[in-house]
Enzyme design. Structure first.
Site, PDB file in Angstrom:
ATOM      1  N   THR A   1       0.833  -1.202   0.000  1.00 26.88           N
ATOM      2  CA  THR A   1       0.000   0.000   0.000  1.00 26.88           C
ATOM      3  C   THR A   1       0.863   1.246   0.000  1.00 26.88           C
ATOM      4  O   THR A   1       1.945   1.264   0.611  1.00 26.88           O
ATOM      5  CB  THR A   1      -0.935   0.032   1.226  1.00 26.88           C
TER       6      THR A   1
ATOM      7  N   SER B   1      -1.784   3.341  10.567  1.00 26.76           N
ATOM      8  CA  SER B   1      -2.769   2.449  11.171  1.00 26.76           C
ATOM      9  C   SER B   1      -2.111   1.094  11.400  1.00 26.76           C
ATOM     10  O   SER B   1      -1.049   0.793  10.845  1.00 26.76           O
ATOM     11  CB  SER B   1      -3.995   2.269  10.262  1.00 26.76           C
TER      12      SER B   1
END
Length: 392
Positions: free
Chosen positions: A147, A182
């Site tokens: 990502t 996160s």
């Protein structure tokens, strides 16, 4: 020859598998444990598009596209014994690793889900990498969708992979520091480091495909039959910002922009994301990367307010009266951050961009307006809810 696609039942994995199978005569083997279906159901949400069973999907792939080279095996990559058997029996030439718990909000709910996300994602990747070493398959091209979230939101332009560090007058290229925001994104930072180590120790050819926020409902293959549709999540936990905004518009809600909304995020259409994975999967041995290569799988950085305004404009073509409303931002973030991210290597991989953001939104509305009842029945999932803890 076998190409293994993990997460083959997922949002990106399923259409990628179809594209790959259409481009090669090699066997394309999908692997999944149907976790994504379970996680979404756990949150009380659902896919806006009906998701056919894997048997129905494979039957449609054969009937519609004549894909007799695609098959499926159910299993959990966290279980090393399963991974060992999978690699021993099928000896894949390429692995497209798209299996993961992919939601940052889900990973942030509580410690239990943070632990689950990190164990699930990182253990699966380690099992595959070590399995290649232990079963003498280190020539296998290992491709993982990580990502762009591993980069965080630095003020300087984001490179395609590494960075240059200078200290006491000396310079060297180093891996980009993990700046994930996160517990989910951090799993991909760890995966990137583990892939780098596996390449160094085992000489496995690795492509780290750092995927931006993916939008869209269709690819050339999925639009031919409803049984081939990929999933479309629009809830707080699994729906990305573009998907949530489009679903809000279809349900008659205003598109909710936090603060100024001028901060830019990296995006890529589902069509362009699938194309990149297909190119890597079917590359000839002489053409595929030999070392460790990082791709920023992104075609454009877009501001949140531009997303909302584009959705409002395109929505009018579908007789949707879409209002854009700004609310106080509950997040601690720079509302004017102008993200710049390099993507030259990925642009060379896919060639010309296949779908603009506007065309992607048009595609989404053409699909979602067919399933407005499903969205309206689950419109309470636009916002986070309190999930009941399991009894065990």
């Amino acid at each position: 020859m076998t190409i293994l696609v993990t997460g083959g039942d997922g949002y990106v994995g399923w259409p990628a598998a179809l594209r790959i199978a259409d481009r090669t005569d090699d066997r394309v083997l999908l692997v999944d444990n149907f976790g994504r279906r379970e996680w979404v159901e756990e949150t009380g949400a659902t896919s806006a598009t009906p998701v056919a069973s894997i048997d129905e999907r494979l039957e449609a792939a054969r009937e519609v596209h004549g894909l007799d080279n695609i098959s499926f095996v159910e299993g959990d990559l966290v279980e090393k014994s399963f991974v060992d058997e999978l690699l021993q029996v099928h000896e894949p030439e390429t692995i497209i690793h798209a299996a993961a718990q992919p939601s940052a909000p889900y990973s942030q709910i509580n410690g239990e889900r943070a632990n689950y996300t990190q164990h699930n994602n990182m253990q699966a990747t380690r099992n595959l990498l070590w399995g290649l070493e232990e079963h003498d398959l280190t020539d296998t091209h290992f491709v993982e969708t990580t990502t762009t979230g591993v980069y965080g939101a630095p003020e300087f332009p984001i490179p395609e992979g590494g960075a240059t560090m200078e200290n006491q007058g000396e310079r060297d290229d180093v891996p980009f520091p993990a700046m994930a925001g996160s517990w989910y994104h951090l799993t991909k930072s760890h995966d990137a480091a583990n892939m780098r180590l596996a390449h160094k120790q085992f000489d496995i050819p690795v492509s780290d495909v750092r995927t931006a926020i993916v939008y869209g409902t269709e690819t050339a293959e999925t639009r031919e039959d409803d049984r081939l549709k990929t999933r479309f999540d629009f809830d707080y936990y699994f729906g990305t910002v573009t998907h949530r905004f489009c679903a809000q518009a279809v349900a008659g809600y205003p598109v909710t922009v936090y603060g100024k909304g001028e901060q830019r995020k990296p995006f890529v259409s589902l069509e362009d994301a699938v194309e990149g994975l297909a190119q890597l999967a079917v590359a000839d041995l002489d053409d595929r990367p030999e070392g460790l290569t990082v791709y920023n799988q992104v075609t454009r950085a877009i501001s949140i307010v531009e997303i909302a305004e584009t959705i409002a404009d395109v929505g009018s073509e579908f007789d949707l009266d879409v209002a854009v409303e700004h609310f106080e931002n509950p997040r601690d973030e720079d509302e004017t951050h102008k993200m710049e991210i390099e993507d030259d290597r990925y642009a060379d991989l896919i060639g010309e961009q296949a779908q603009t953001f506007e065309d992607g939104v048009q595609d989404i509305f053409e699909t979602l307006t067919r399933y407005a009842d499903t969205i309206e029945a689950h419109e309470d999932r636009f916002l986070p809810g309190v999930l009941e803890e399991s009894e065990d």
